[in-house]
Each structure stands twice: as structure tokens, then as C-alpha cells.
Design a protein around this motif. Structure first.
Motif, PDB file in Angstrom:
ATOM      1  N   VAL A 174     -18.057  -8.243 -23.355  1.00 46.96           N
ATOM      2  CA  VAL A 174     -18.879  -7.023 -24.141  1.00 46.96           C
ATOM      3  C   VAL A 174     -20.194  -7.397 -24.273  1.00 46.96           C
ATOM      4  O   VAL A 174     -20.621  -8.450 -23.928  1.00 46.96           O
ATOM      5  N   ASP A 175     -21.053  -6.207 -24.389  1.00 42.14           N
ATOM      6  CA  ASP A 175     -22.225  -6.564 -24.749  1.00 42.14           C
ATOM      7  C   ASP A 175     -22.484  -7.295 -26.050  1.00 42.14           C
ATOM      8  O   ASP A 175     -22.953  -8.401 -26.303  1.00 42.14           O
ATOM      9  N   SER A 176     -21.991  -6.556 -27.039  1.00 39.68           N
ATOM     10  CA  SER A 176     -22.356  -7.292 -28.487  1.00 39.68           C
ATOM     11  C   SER A 176     -20.952  -6.867 -29.445  1.00 39.68           C
ATOM     12  O   SER A 176     -20.745  -5.746 -29.318  1.00 39.68           O
ATOM     13  N   THR A 177     -20.247  -7.602 -30.036  1.00 35.82           N
ATOM     14  CA  THR A 177     -19.166  -7.234 -30.759  1.00 35.82           C
ATOM     15  C   THR A 177     -19.625  -6.422 -31.991  1.00 35.82           C
ATOM     16  O   THR A 177     -18.894  -5.610 -32.507  1.00 35.82           O
ATOM     17  N   GLN A 178     -20.670  -6.632 -32.238  1.00 38.09           N
ATOM     18  CA  GLN A 178     -21.491  -5.759 -33.399  1.00 38.09           C
ATOM     19  C   GLN A 178     -21.199  -4.487 -33.069  1.00 38.09           C
ATOM     20  O   GLN A 178     -21.263  -3.372 -33.896  1.00 38.09           O
TER      21      GLN A 178
END
Ligand code: BTN
Length: 271
Positions: free
Chosen positions: A15-19
Motif C-alpha cells: 500500500v502507499d500508506s496505511t494512514q
């Protein structure tokens, strides 16, 4: 763990960022408490606009989504502290570490002292410094002056060997693998241990109880000389404690008390 406590728990390969994923889930209306983790992040984010990078499989990377409607805006910092405390206990359990191997470095880093990472190279010249094991990023959305949603992300250096640490961080970081003398760290077990500890801590927070004692006792900076970056200012002084109401770090600078509400401890002299 009560099933209804977690609304969704999902693991993603990349993923790019879990945020970003968690923010979207909450924006779509997902109930709290939700958890997303990933093996790899291509655009992981750290505090103060930094990137956060870990090789595939070396770190536990996750974001937790909350709707902490009863939490005062001035207590939003307690979410990050609650996540950190739950992870600290989980990490000591999952890696088979003795109690008090891990500490907190204000505001929410999880750190170890160099003595605990016996096999690692150490910085010389500025005295022993805490070694970072995990970092926490807390992001809050407000609506009409109240907290609507919050996303707390944490990256834990789990099964990451010292020989693979990036050169620029090698003297300031460690991992659960190094702290447990080379034992393999099972990230799934670490996640389970964390979720089991997050539940009672967050239930406490929902009803106005925060573990002030545990949070204060775990501060590695208390009683130590520190250097801080606070916006464009740099401050040196003696850290004398933390303030349970505001989450501020209390520092004596030239004998005068200062309350630091946000910033970064860049040095903490352990001896
Ligand atoms: C720090 O700067 O110390 C905070 C690092 C937070 C990194 C985690 S990894 C999982 C989550 N997703 C992100 O993009 N950042 C956080």
C-alpha cells in the motif's frame, strides 16, 4: 478480545500508506475501532513530514482508526500514548524481553537503551543515546471543535537485522530482533498481542481513564539532559517529567521551567 470491539481488521500486501487507507475507511463511515496493516508501504509517512521506510517483512506497519467522540481535543495526544503503551507491552511479550527493556521517548517513540542491544555498534562522542524501536504518527480530524476521527499509525522495527539498517540511522535505531539476541519475531503474534492490550486501554480512555502512572514512569527522558527541536528553535535542558493534562514535556532550561507541547527530542544523554 470481544469481537464487537474491532469493526474491521485487514492486512494488505502493499500500500502507499496505511494512514491513507484508514482515513478513507473512516471517511466512508466505518465504525471504530478499525485496523489496517501492510507488509510494504511505498509512501510511508513519519512525523514532521518525514518519510518512513522499512524493507518488506522487517517491520509491523499499521494504522488504527478511532472515533473518540468523548475525548476532549486537549486530550487527543492520549490516543498516541495509549497506542504506544499497548505496543510497548506487546513487544516485550512477543520478543520475550525482560520488563523495562523498552521505554518511551517523548512524545511517543518506543526506544531501548544501548545496553539492551548488546551486539550493535554504538555512537561515540555524545554519550549513549536511546535507540528507536518504533515511531507513532497521530492525525486527528475535528468537526465543530470536537474530535470526529483519529488515525494513529505505528511502525515497529520487528524482524529487522542490524546489518540491513540504513547507514544514516544505524546508530540511532534498533529492532526487536536485535534486542532478543537474534530471535525471529512473528509480526502476526506481535499484532495479536498488541490488539489484546489496546482493547482494555482504549475502553479505559472511552470512560475517562488514562494510564497516567504507566505513561509517566516509562519516560526515558525524565532526569536526563535533552536537546530538543521545537519549530525553528533548539532547546537544551534537564527533562524533569511530563504533564498528564496537556502531555507536555517539562524541561528546565538554565534553571527556568519550560513546557514543551510539541517538538522532537533529538538527543537524550543516558549517562
Ligand atoms: C515517526 O516519525 O516516528 C512516526 C512513524 C510512523 C510510521 C507508521 S508506519 C504505519 C503508518 N503508516 C504510515 O504511513 N506511517 C505510520
Amino acid at each position: 478480545m470481544a469481537d464487537e470491539f474491532f469493526s474491521r481488521i485487514e492486512h494488505l500486501a502493499e500500500v502507499d500508506s496505511t494512514q491513507r487507507v484508514m482515513r478513507e475507511w473512516l471517511a466512508e463511515g466505518l465504525a471504530e475501532v478499525a485496523v489496517v496493516s501492510a507488509d510494504v508501504q511505498t509512501a510511508g509517512r513519519g512525523r514532521q513530514g518525514r518519510n518512513w521506510h522499512a524493507p518488506p517483512g522487517a517491520a509491523l506497519l499499521l494504522s488504527i482508526g478511532f472515533r473518540p467522540t468523548a475525548l476532549a481535543v486537549g486530550h487527543a495526544w492520549r490516543l498516541g500514548a495509549t497506542v504506544s503503551l499497548a505496543m510497548l507491552d506487546a513487544a516485550e511479550a512477543a520478543a520475550g524481553l525482560k520488563d523495562d527493556t523498552l521505554w518511551l521517548k517523548w512524545p511517543n517513540d518506543i526506544v531501548a537503551t544501548p545496553g539492551a542491544a548488546a551486539g550493535q555498534l554504538m555512537a561515540v562522542g555524545r554519550g549513549p543515546q536511546p535507540l528507536k524501536v518504533a515511531g507513532v504518527l497521530g492525525e486527528v480530524e475535528l468537526k465543530d471543535g470536537l474530535i470526529e476521527t483519529a488515525v494513529v499509525g505505528i511502525g515497529v522495527n520487528a524482524d529487522w537485522r542490524a546489518i540491513h539498517f540504513p547507514a544514516e540511522l544505524a546508530l540511532s535505531m534498533t529492532s526487536l530482533h536485535e534486542l532478543s539476541a537474534g530471535r525471529p519475531i512473528d509480526r502476526e503474534q506481535l499484532l495479536d498481542e498488541f490488539l489484546a492490550r489496546l482493547e482494555p486501554r482504549y475502553e479505559g480512555l472511552r470512560t475517562g481513564r488514562f494510564d497516567v502512572g504507566g505513561w509517566s514512569r516509562k519516560q526515558v527522558t525524565t532526569g536526563r539532559q535533552v536537546e530538543l527541536d521545537v519549530g525553528s528553535r533548539s532547546i537544551s535542558g534537564l527533562a524533569v517529567g511530563v504533564e498528564p493534562e496537556s502531555g507536555a514535556l517539562l524541561v528546565e532550561v538554565d534553571g527556568k521551567p519550560e513546557r514543551i507541547e510539541s517538538g522532537e527530542v533529538v538527543r537524550c544523554r543516558l549517562r
